[in-house]
Scaffold this active site. Structure first.
Site, PDB file in Angstrom:
ATOM      1  CG  ASP A 112      -0.234 -11.723  45.060  1.00  0.00           C
ATOM      2  OD1 ASP A 112      -0.126 -11.789  46.301  1.00  0.00           O
ATOM      3  OD2 ASP A 112      -0.447 -10.660  44.457  1.00  0.00           O
ATOM      4  CG  HIS A 161       1.536  -9.347  47.657  1.00  0.00           C
ATOM      5  ND1 HIS A 161       0.354  -9.755  48.217  1.00  0.00           N
ATOM      6  CD2 HIS A 161       1.503  -7.989  47.688  1.00  0.00           C
ATOM      7  CE1 HIS A 161      -0.380  -8.689  48.556  1.00  0.00           C
ATOM      8  NE2 HIS A 161       0.310  -7.607  48.258  1.00  0.00           N
ATOM      9  CD  GLU A 214      -1.354  -4.398  49.382  1.00  0.00           C
ATOM     10  OE1 GLU A 214      -2.390  -3.822  49.746  1.00  0.00           O
ATOM     11  OE2 GLU A 214      -1.359  -5.466  48.739  1.00  0.00           O
TER      12      GLU A 214
END
Ligand code: ACM
Ligand code: ZN
Length: 538
Positions: A187, A260, A324
């Site tokens: 991440d 990410h 995202e």
């Protein structure tokens, strides 16, 4: 919230006459359990474990259990004492993970089609033994799971957890009959798996220069300025995979893309749209720099990473993230815009779809399947992808209607980083409120799906994002006992679901968790006390 809990109990108590105690408290609740009078006393008698051809590794769990009750176990069937028999038998109704367990004066017998079934039978046997004493009640149990996919997730990027803890996490999963461990390995805040072909992932991407103090919403932001990080070596990864396999838990590794990705970009800035420099993030959120979808180099890197990941993990699924991913940097990037043009794509959402499709093709070519968060629906789903529905149930519903397999993990019920109680004494959390009772009420099959469409729902999973969870003790506090409730959701039949009955069994199970050294949250103690003494002033 408080008020609604009280109202809920009064309503339930109206139809519940007593808080009946039982000496059988198995979590998750078995499909069918018939108890009869009498018990088999384990004390001071040797057991003759008869594996009847079952894998010897299973004997380890039985030995451990018998030893905990001071019982000598012998492998020779002529050993004097009661028999403990594990048998692989063809019983179609038990499926791939079911078992029958019989405790009678003749001894203990577990039958299953598979080793996994025998393993779950042993887990039930362990829970059947009273906390104190050695008397096993006579029972006939038939048990099998409602869903094939029963998962827990652990984010090791925001905070890293020792190998020993990861193993304990998996062991506790297996005790609750979970069978999929989703290991969130990369991440923005740190890359946690050794990739031998890309050494800067270890020297650079595995570390950040500090960590946010307090909640992400606070102004001004404060940092501890301490370098933080680490990674699991491939040897450690193999050790965890082996440990999980012995407990019939398959690990699903997650390598996040295209978003990410800040930690990876800090090590290999040429893979970003601007070329950097980038830094592994010291705070939480969603960040604009992502892998460049226009450069071929990005795909060379990711395929190289996936080669090593695929070489390590024997399971069928590789999770590729997909959530995202802001489109800001792609919009401003000549390489990304060129890709859009060359591929005849409509916009950046279709570029994300191109990215995931291309990675899927690669993963499929290696004999594996991809799972992605529900954003992979945007711009068109890759042909063979499984969708993990996290922004509610909608993504899962849409994917199932498109005949794609789905794992349900909607935030309201399945995000164990949420608060579990409204008390001011709860440790700082990202937000949200998901008490045990709410987890228990979760139903993975949405009413919007027809029977045929429901078949695409493989099961459900809870996620533990660790922005605000820095220690094993805190992680356990967030996961237990909520995972006990989820275990019932994914294993036990929908028929007979009963929160009061769950609480009755949890009184004993909380003690069991304590004996297993789990730092379990204790909110249920108050609920159980209230049920036992509804008139008592609190
Ligand atoms: C997620 O919680 N971003 C999948
Ligand atoms: Zn780009």
């Amino acid at each position: 919230m408080r008020k609604s809990i009280v109202l809920f109990f009064s309503a339930v108590l109206a139809v519940t006459t007593s808080f009946a105690q039982s000496n059988i408290n198995i979590v998750p609740r078995p499909v069918k359990l018939v108890a009869s009078k009498g018990s088999l006393d384990l004390s001071k008698r040797a057991a003759a474990i008869d594996l009847s051809g079952a894998d010897v590794s299973l004997a380890m769990f039985l030995d451990e259990f018998l030893k905990s009750k001071d019982v000598e176990a012998g492998r020779d069937p002529k050993t004097k004492g009661y028999p403990v028999k594990l048998t692989i038998a063809k019983v179609d109704s038990l499926g791939a993970e079911g078992y029958t367990l019989s405790v009678s004066k003749k001894g203990i017998s577990i039958q299953a089609n598979t080793e996994a079934g025998l393993f779950y039978g042993i887990q039930t046997l362990i829970q059947l033994t009273p906390l104190k004493g050695t008397k096993l009640p006579y029972v006939e149990i038939t048990d099998y799971p409602r869903f094939a996919y029963r998962g827990l997730h652990l984010d090791v990027s925001r905070h890293m957890f020792p190998v020993e803890f990861v193993k304990k996490y998996i062991d506790l999963m297996a005790k609750h009959k979970f069978n999929r461990f989703h290991w969130h390995l990369t991440d923005d805040q740190g890359w946690r798996i050794e990739i031998k072909n890309y050494p800067q992932l270890q020297s650079t991407a595995a570390y950040r220069n500090g960590t946010l103090i307090g909640h992400a919403g606070e102004n001004p932001e404060r940092f501890d300025n301490k370098r933080y990080g680490g990674y699991y070596t491939q040897e450690e990864v193999k050790e965890v995979i082996e440990y999980a396999a012995a407990r019939y838990v398959t690990i699903i590794p997650e390598i996040e893309m295209p978003g990410h990705a800040l930690a990876a970009l800090s090590a290999y800035p040429q893979l970003g749209c601007t070329g950097g420099p980038y830094e592994a993030s010291m705070k939480w959120g969603v960040f604009d720099p992502v892998f460049c979808a226009g450069k071929e180099e990005t795909f060379v890197f990711l395929e190289g990473v996936l080669d090593e990941v695929i070489g390590l993990f024997p399971g069928k699924y590789i999770h590729i993230g997909g959530d995202e991913c802001p489109k800001t940097s792609w919009k401003a990037c000549p390489n990304c815009q060129l890709r859009i043009k060359a591929q005849g794509l409509k916009d950046e959402h279709e570029l994300q779809s191109y990215f995931i499709n291309r990675i899927e093709k690669y993963v499929n070519s290696k004999g594996k399947q991809i799972i992605g968060w529900d954003e992979i629906l945007e711009g068109g789903l890759a042909p063979n992808a499984t969708v993990m529905s996290w922004r509610g149930e909608e993504g899962g519903i849409a994917a199932a209607k498109q005949k794609h397999t789905v794992i349900m993990t909607p935030g309201n019920w399945c995000y164990f980083d949420h608060y579990q109680d409204t008390s001011k004494t709860e440790p700082l959390s990202i937000g949200g409120l998901t008490p045990v009772r709410e987890v228990y009420t979760y139903e993975p099959l949405p009413v919007q799906l027809t029977g045929d469409e429901s078949k695409y729902i493989l099961g459900a999973q809870a996620n533990l994002w660790t922005e605000y969870i820095a220690t094993p003790q805190h992680a356990e506090y967030m996961v237990y006992p909520r995972a006990c409730a989820l275990a019932e959701v994914v294993w036990s039949p929908k028929e007979g679901k009963d929160y009061i009955n769950f609480l009755q069994r949890m009184e004993t199970h909380l003690q069991r968790l304590k004996n297993w050294n789990v730092n379990c949250a204790q909110h249920l103690v108050k609920e159980i006390e209230y049920l036992k003494n509804p008139q008592k002033k609190r």
